[in-house]
Design a protein around this motif. Structure first.
Motif: not given
Length: 117
Positions: A13-17, A101-102
């Motif tokens: 859900k996030s850039k860091n993940e 894709r993400i």
């Protein structure tokens, strides 16, 4: 009836993940030859699953700037999943095509944000 492999959908859900997941790549480059785009690009590493993972990682940690030369390889991915299959068969177990894709989704949001300024 053929065997159909169910592709995993990652919950990032996030850039860091995403950056954390991309950092798990061992840089073995086994996925290179599995990529049709890589083969058709005269073996340009950036046009492979490995190259795309590295580009996304560099973008997310602000090492490279977002421009057409960086975006093109990421969007040239056919999402066939061959890189993921090779990665899993070699023991890495990284969802390469899903990460791309993400990454595309995050890039699209970033590009929209930049145009809105």
């Amino acid at each position: 009836m053929g065997i159909v492999e169910k592709r995993e959908r990652l919950e990032i859900k996030s850039k860091n993940e995403l950056l954390e997941e991309l950092s798990k790549c061992r840089r073995c480059r086994f996925c290179l030859d599995a990529c049709e785009v890589y083969q058709q690009s005269e073996n340009s590493e950036v046009m492979s699953g490995y190259g795309r993972v590295q580009l996304l990682r560099l973008l997310l940690d602000n090492t490279v700037k977002l421009d057409d030369a960086v975006v093109y390889p990421i969007y040239s991915c056919l999402q066939c999943g061959r890189c993921t299959i090779v990665c899993k068969n070699k023991g890495q177990n990284l969802e390469v095509s899903e990460l791309i894709r993400i990454g595309r989704s995050l890039l699209a949001n970033e590009l929209a944000r930049q145009k809105g300024k």
